[in-house]
Scaffold this active site. Sequence first.
Site, PDB file in Angstrom:
ATOM      1  N   HIS A 166      26.985  21.324  63.909  1.00 21.21           N
ATOM      2  CA  HIS A 166      25.586  21.685  64.109  1.00 21.21           C
ATOM      3  C   HIS A 166      24.997  21.242  65.448  1.00 21.21           C
ATOM      4  CE1 HIS A 166      21.614  22.942  63.004  1.00 21.21           C
ATOM      5  NE2 HIS A 166      21.127  21.724  62.938  1.00 21.21           N
ATOM      6  N   ARG A 215      21.286  12.555  65.529  1.00 21.81           N
ATOM      7  CA  ARG A 215      19.924  12.923  65.915  1.00 21.81           C
ATOM      8  C   ARG A 215      19.171  13.340  64.665  1.00 21.81           C
ATOM      9  NH1 ARG A 215      17.799  18.621  65.617  1.00 21.81           N
ATOM     10  NH2 ARG A 215      19.634  19.632  64.807  1.00 21.81           N
ATOM     11  N   GLU A 243      17.915  22.768  54.119  1.00 23.10           N
ATOM     12  CA  GLU A 243      18.073  21.663  53.196  1.00 23.10           C
ATOM     13  C   GLU A 243      17.099  21.776  52.026  1.00 23.10           C
ATOM     14  OE1 GLU A 243      19.347  18.664  56.126  1.00 23.10           O
ATOM     15  OE2 GLU A 243      17.994  17.424  54.973  1.00 23.10           O
ATOM     16  N   LEU A 245      22.769  28.837  59.195  1.00 21.81           N
ATOM     17  CA  LEU A 245      22.228  27.714  58.447  1.00 21.81           C
ATOM     18  C   LEU A 245      21.308  28.164  57.314  1.00 21.81           C
ATOM     19  CD1 LEU A 245      22.320  24.653  59.111  1.00 21.81           C
ATOM     20  CD2 LEU A 245      20.067  24.937  60.094  1.00 21.81           C
ATOM     21  N   PHE A 305      10.562  15.919  57.375  1.00 20.25           N
ATOM     22  CA  PHE A 305      11.968  16.132  57.745  1.00 20.25           C
ATOM     23  C   PHE A 305      12.738  14.869  57.394  1.00 20.25           C
ATOM     24  CE2 PHE A 305      13.463  19.407  61.119  1.00 20.25           C
ATOM     25  CZ  PHE A 305      13.004  20.457  60.352  1.00 20.25           C
ATOM     26  N   GLN A 346      27.414  16.285  65.207  1.00 22.88           N
ATOM     27  CA  GLN A 346      26.760  16.333  63.895  1.00 22.88           C
ATOM     28  C   GLN A 346      27.142  17.581  63.088  1.00 22.88           C
ATOM     29  OE1 GLN A 346      22.339  17.097  63.491  1.00 22.88           O
ATOM     30  NE2 GLN A 346      22.360  14.988  62.766  1.00 22.88           N
ATOM     31  N   HIS A 354      26.259  19.928  59.459  1.00 20.86           N
ATOM     32  CA  HIS A 354      25.223  20.249  58.475  1.00 20.86           C
ATOM     33  C   HIS A 354      25.915  20.760  57.215  1.00 20.86           C
ATOM     34  CE1 HIS A 354      21.681  22.007  56.645  1.00 20.86           C
ATOM     35  NE2 HIS A 354      20.935  21.442  57.571  1.00 20.86           N
ATOM     36  N   ARG A 397      22.531  14.138  54.861  1.00 19.12           N
ATOM     37  CA  ARG A 397      23.341  15.221  55.421  1.00 19.12           C
ATOM     38  C   ARG A 397      24.812  14.882  55.596  1.00 19.12           C
ATOM     39  NH1 ARG A 397      20.412  18.123  60.645  1.00 19.12           N
ATOM     40  NH2 ARG A 397      18.709  18.947  59.411  1.00 19.12           N
TER      41      ARG A 397
HETATM   42  C1  LIG Z   1      20.536  26.912  63.662  1.00 20.66           C
HETATM   43  C2  LIG Z   1      19.880  25.785  64.398  1.00 20.66           C
HETATM   44  C3  LIG Z   1      18.665  25.307  63.980  1.00 20.66           C
HETATM   45  C4  LIG Z   1      18.042  24.265  64.659  1.00 20.66           C
HETATM   46  N1  LIG Z   1      16.842  23.809  64.207  1.00 20.66           N
HETATM   47  C5  LIG Z   1      16.225  22.802  64.870  1.00 20.66           C
HETATM   48  C6  LIG Z   1      14.948  22.333  64.441  1.00 20.66           C
HETATM   49  O1  LIG Z   1      14.370  22.825  63.481  1.00 20.66           O
HETATM   50  N2  LIG Z   1      14.370  21.334  65.136  1.00 20.66           N
HETATM   51  C7  LIG Z   1      14.972  20.770  66.228  1.00 20.66           C
HETATM   52  O2  LIG Z   1      14.387  19.879  66.814  1.00 20.66           O
HETATM   53  N3  LIG Z   1      16.170  21.199  66.647  1.00 20.66           N
HETATM   54  C8  LIG Z   1      16.813  22.197  66.007  1.00 20.66           C
HETATM   55  N4  LIG Z   1      18.043  22.627  66.450  1.00 20.66           N
HETATM   56  C9  LIG Z   1      18.578  22.106  67.713  1.00 20.66           C
HETATM   57  C10 LIG Z   1      17.833  22.687  68.916  1.00 20.66           C
HETATM   58  O3  LIG Z   1      17.485  24.019  68.652  1.00 20.66           O
HETATM   59  C11 LIG Z   1      18.659  22.664  70.200  1.00 20.66           C
HETATM   60  O4  LIG Z   1      19.210  21.406  70.365  1.00 20.66           O
HETATM   61  C12 LIG Z   1      17.813  22.965  71.436  1.00 20.66           C
HETATM   62  O5  LIG Z   1      17.052  24.113  71.244  1.00 20.66           O
HETATM   63  C13 LIG Z   1      18.667  23.107  72.670  1.00 20.66           C
HETATM   64  O6  LIG Z   1      17.873  23.551  73.764  1.00 20.66           O
HETATM   65  P1  LIG Z   1      18.462  23.580  75.241  1.00 20.66           P
HETATM   66  O7  LIG Z   1      17.400  24.068  76.132  1.00 20.66           O
HETATM   67  O8  LIG Z   1      19.079  22.281  75.542  1.00 20.66           O
HETATM   68  O9  LIG Z   1      19.657  24.632  75.156  1.00 20.66           O
HETATM   69  P2  LIG Z   1      19.674  26.202  74.774  1.00 20.66           P
HETATM   70  O10 LIG Z   1      18.423  26.679  74.216  1.00 20.66           O
HETATM   71  O11 LIG Z   1      20.937  26.400  74.005  1.00 20.66           O
HETATM   72  O12 LIG Z   1      19.811  26.901  76.178  1.00 20.66           O
HETATM   73  C14 LIG Z   1      20.991  26.871  76.938  1.00 20.66           C
HETATM   74  C15 LIG Z   1      20.812  27.777  78.136  1.00 20.66           C
HETATM   75  O13 LIG Z   1      21.902  27.625  79.020  1.00 20.66           O
HETATM   76  C16 LIG Z   1      22.421  28.894  79.374  1.00 20.66           C
HETATM   77  N5  LIG Z   1      23.821  28.671  79.724  1.00 20.66           N
HETATM   78  C17 LIG Z   1      24.802  28.107  78.981  1.00 20.66           C
HETATM   79  N6  LIG Z   1      25.930  28.013  79.689  1.00 20.66           N
HETATM   80  C18 LIG Z   1      25.670  28.518  80.914  1.00 20.66           C
HETATM   81  C19 LIG Z   1      26.442  28.708  82.112  1.00 20.66           C
HETATM   82  N7  LIG Z   1      27.719  28.325  82.168  1.00 20.66           N
HETATM   83  N8  LIG Z   1      25.846  29.283  83.168  1.00 20.66           N
HETATM   84  C20 LIG Z   1      24.542  29.681  83.118  1.00 20.66           C
HETATM   85  N9  LIG Z   1      23.767  29.504  82.026  1.00 20.66           N
HETATM   86  C21 LIG Z   1      24.340  28.941  80.939  1.00 20.66           C
HETATM   87  C22 LIG Z   1      22.151  29.753  78.183  1.00 20.66           C
HETATM   88  O14 LIG Z   1      22.169  31.109  78.530  1.00 20.66           O
HETATM   89  C23 LIG Z   1      20.768  29.255  77.803  1.00 20.66           C
HETATM   90  O15 LIG Z   1      19.793  29.862  78.597  1.00 20.66           O
HETATM   91  C24 LIG Z   1      18.678  23.675  65.772  1.00 20.66           C
HETATM   92  C25 LIG Z   1      19.903  24.150  66.202  1.00 20.66           C
HETATM   93  C26 LIG Z   1      20.522  25.183  65.516  1.00 20.66           C
HETATM   94  C27 LIG Z   1      21.871  25.620  65.970  1.00 20.66           C
END
Ligand SMILES: Cc1cc2nc3c(=O)[nH]c(=O)nc-3n(C[C@H](O)[C@H](O)[C@H](O)COP(=O)(O)OP(=O)(O)OC[C@H]3O[C@@H](n4cnc5c(N)ncnc54)[C@H](O)[C@@H]3O)c2cc1C
Lengths: 246, 612
Positions: free
Chosen positions: B369, B405, B270, B267, B141, B255, B257, B301
């Site tokens: 992103h 990040r 890359e 997305l 990566f 950030q 992309h 990026r």
């Molecule tokens: C397209 C894409 C590809 C990615 N690829 C990678 C990768 O390959 N490797 C990597 O390391 N990272 C990657 N990332 C980043 C990474 O996926 C995220 O940063 C990470 O998964 C976030 O996890 P989280 O648990 O913090 O939030 P999330 O998984 O977004 O969960 C948020 C939770 O909060 C809940 N929620 C939100 N607001 C409220 C509210 N007001 N009340 C109650 N519940 C609420 C939602 O329902 C959900 O359950 C990618 C991101 C994207 C967008």
Amino acid sequence: MGRKLKFNIFRYNPQDPDSVPHTDTFQLEETESMTLFIALTQIREEQDPSLQFDFCCRAGICGACAMIINGRPNLACKTLTDDLPAEITLMPLPIFKLIGDLSVDTGTWFREMNENVESWVHTSKTFDLEAEEERMDNSLAEEIYELERCVECGCCVAACGTANMREDFVGAVAMNRIARFMMDPRDQRTGSEYFEVIGTDEGIFGCMGLLGCEDVCPKQLPLQDQLGILRLKMGWSAIKHLFRIK
Amino acid sequence: METIYTDLLCIGAGLAGERVAVEAASAGFETICLSIVPPRRSHSSAAQGGMQASLGHCIMGKGDSPDVHFQDTVKGSDWGCDQEVARLFAETAPVAVREMAFWGIPWNRVVPGKDTYFKGGKQFEKEELKEKEGLITARSFGGTAKWRTCYTSDGTGHTLLYTMDNKVVELGVTVHDRIEAISLIHDGKTCIGAVARCLKTGKCRAYLARATLIATGGYGRIYRETTNAVINDGGGAIIAIDTEVVPLGNPEAIQFHPTGIVPTNILVTEGCRGDGGTLLDVNEERFMPEYEPEKEELASRDVVSRWMTHHIQKGLGVKSPYGDHLWLDIRHLGAEHIKTKLREVEEICNNFLGVDPITQLIPVRPAQHYSMAGIRTNKDGAAYGLKGLFSAGEAACWDMHGFNRLGGNSLAETIVAGKIVGEKIAESLKGYEVHFNTAVIKDAAAKDYERIDRLISCKDGKEDVFEVRNAMQNELMERVGIFRNGADLQKAVDNLQEIHARAKKVGLRSNGIGVNPELTLALKIQGMVRLAICTAYGALQRTESRGCHSREDYEARNDRDWLNRTLATWKEGDDLPTLNYEPASKVMEIPPGDRGYGVSKIISQDDEKIGV
Ligand SMILES: Cc1cc2nc3c(=O)[nH]c(=O)nc-3n(C[C@H](O)[C@H](O)[C@H](O)COP(=O)(O)OP(=O)(O)OC[C@H]3O[C@@H](n4cnc5c(N)ncnc54)[C@H](O)[C@@H]3O)c2cc1C
Ligand code: SF4
Ligand code: SF4
Ligand code: FES
């Protein structure tokens, strides 16, 4: 391009005492690469802000947006209007509890399913912080991943004749999940323990093998193979049982 | 109002929220997770690439260690991160990955023998060792010295989230899905839970908890073009800043992309450019060689995103009903290469664009992103400002990412922070009693009921919520995007303040009954605009360039004046956030230096200019 699209959308808001189930019609000009996600969002924002539907990832990944599109369950976000006739009829998934319009409660159904099939690795071991991970053949890891690709969208359940007739039928999705754990050497459950979970009429023996499920799975999971393998694995007595109920 | 009591309330059931819940529940505490969608649909499931941990099993990862991972993370952050946290993270990541394997992740494994790989469009050969056969492997990566990103095919986030939720089901942790927290219940000192609106019925409910966690993910949806899910609209950050005492860390750190597809901003990897794909403009001509003669399309990026935006601004973008874009061209790579190495790209193009990338061009442009910005916490995950409030995952500014990040570091963060913060919450719950003050609870509930009534009855006006949101998104996209400068940022702040005034006058067009989606957005719109203003204002004040924050009028990274973290709070009735600053890191294991990539103009701490 530039077709006039006509949407017939099922409408009902159970929270509103004045609401009755009916169909609303909306017109929309088609644009390039238009998906049902774009179309429905546009209808909500420009024509009727009370319209309920579920999108989350809008990338065919999360399984939130399954609905009946011109009679067939599919993920709305990865459906291009270009692939549909100019008249598009949208209905909520059957079987799942209706929340409103095109939105249904899949969360409760799938949580129950996961509880019923005990969708986790059963092991008597405890995790050792210091130890190297247990080895696994890469090809086995890939096979497990193939079955793990299910997004719990509910399309297979909606398309299943048995599930439509009996509420307690676990569906192809549950059988696929069991197959995934049976394949995983980390799970120490025995054949008979699995049998207890799905060796019933609500499980594998309720399945009529018509394969509505595999045809509609947006992830193209090999459901037919898994149902077949499960029947075999459930043992000879189980197969006899199957013929008895047929 | 229905009231529910618990030890720990996890707002968010993505990877971070559920990992915390698993830890607290395992320690015997009653835990409830809330989520807008069924937990497995959380945006974590969309991550495809992988998760970083320095296991060092594959041959290209040989010699890797938490030390090297730590260094990459600090450099990646452009020295904006908290180094103590980055260290803790890098040390814990390998155990976290192995624990996930124990719980059932089908990680891809080392296959011994010879094998080829691509770098900069060229093919190379490597040989995996026999003695490592079957151990967890990793892929390459950006910004990492070693191959360190553990993965399950192209569905790493999906398998992680499913396995985590399996654990949640196994432990019997309660998840209330389709419920959205709309305010925190607190007295200015202690947080005792949240008011939440049920998205099955539209009714409100109070959750009272001894500890409350915000793990609501990123908030890309304040921008018009983002790779984030449609539910990533800032609910968690909003309820935090609404308290007036909990700060957002580095709101300006966002950030982008380079290659989101147009129109839906999904997305594409890359890898397209890595394997030799090119970027074309309206005349179907390449433009990157002109701007970056050496690296061309393969610059980092942020650099590629910047030039793409610049080129579109010069009028050389392709017009479309969804705004101007550029083309990604992978046709010359050939059908065989695309069908085997870029399978997922082919699928996305087919499914979402109706485009065949073997014969046709792919419409792309840079998209928001990731939010490095988030609820500022200490290294235990405890939020600044309120006792009993915690945060983890993308929602938090824990802060291991600083101003940029690395790919693969955010999935890792959710698991690692979830584990650590979960342990700390469990510790804090032991013997901790709170008083659930009924006046405070009544007050919070009354406020939310009143908000809902005013919106439905159009008491404050009839502004259309979608139009207000669009205006905000456009403002951020156009003036607080990839290139930033003082004049535009000032204009954005001014315009956003006007939009904020409009947001206060929103009234519903529909009847607002039940799970009304217009009401759902209307309840958040003021908060979203406040987040947008925090982003723009933080960016305006930061007169330097660091990581993703690129100021045309202040091109150097300025360690003398800006080796710090912005802390933004919002006082009720104000039109602007209050900004304070704290040192980026108390511990400086690696003193600020050159990242080794990107432009490096640096004003050093002792006011000496180094680099060019
Ligand atoms: C397209 C894409 C590809 C990615 N690829 C990678 C990768 O390959 N490797 C990597 O390391 N990272 C990657 N990332 C980043 C990474 O996926 C995220 O940063 C990470 O998964 C976030 O996890 P989280 O648990 O913090 O939030 P999330 O998984 O977004 O969960 C948020 C939770 O909060 C809940 N929620 C939100 N607001 C409220 C509210 N007001 N009340 C109650 N519940 C609420 C939602 O329902 C959900 O359950 C990618 C991101 C994207 C967008
Ligand atoms: S094959 Fe079985 S599970 Fe699949 S649709 Fe038919 S009855 Fe349902
Ligand atoms: S098996 Fe296929 S159709 Fe059924 S829930 Fe899973 S992804 Fe959906
Ligand atoms: S919105 Fe996620 S699959 Fe359609």
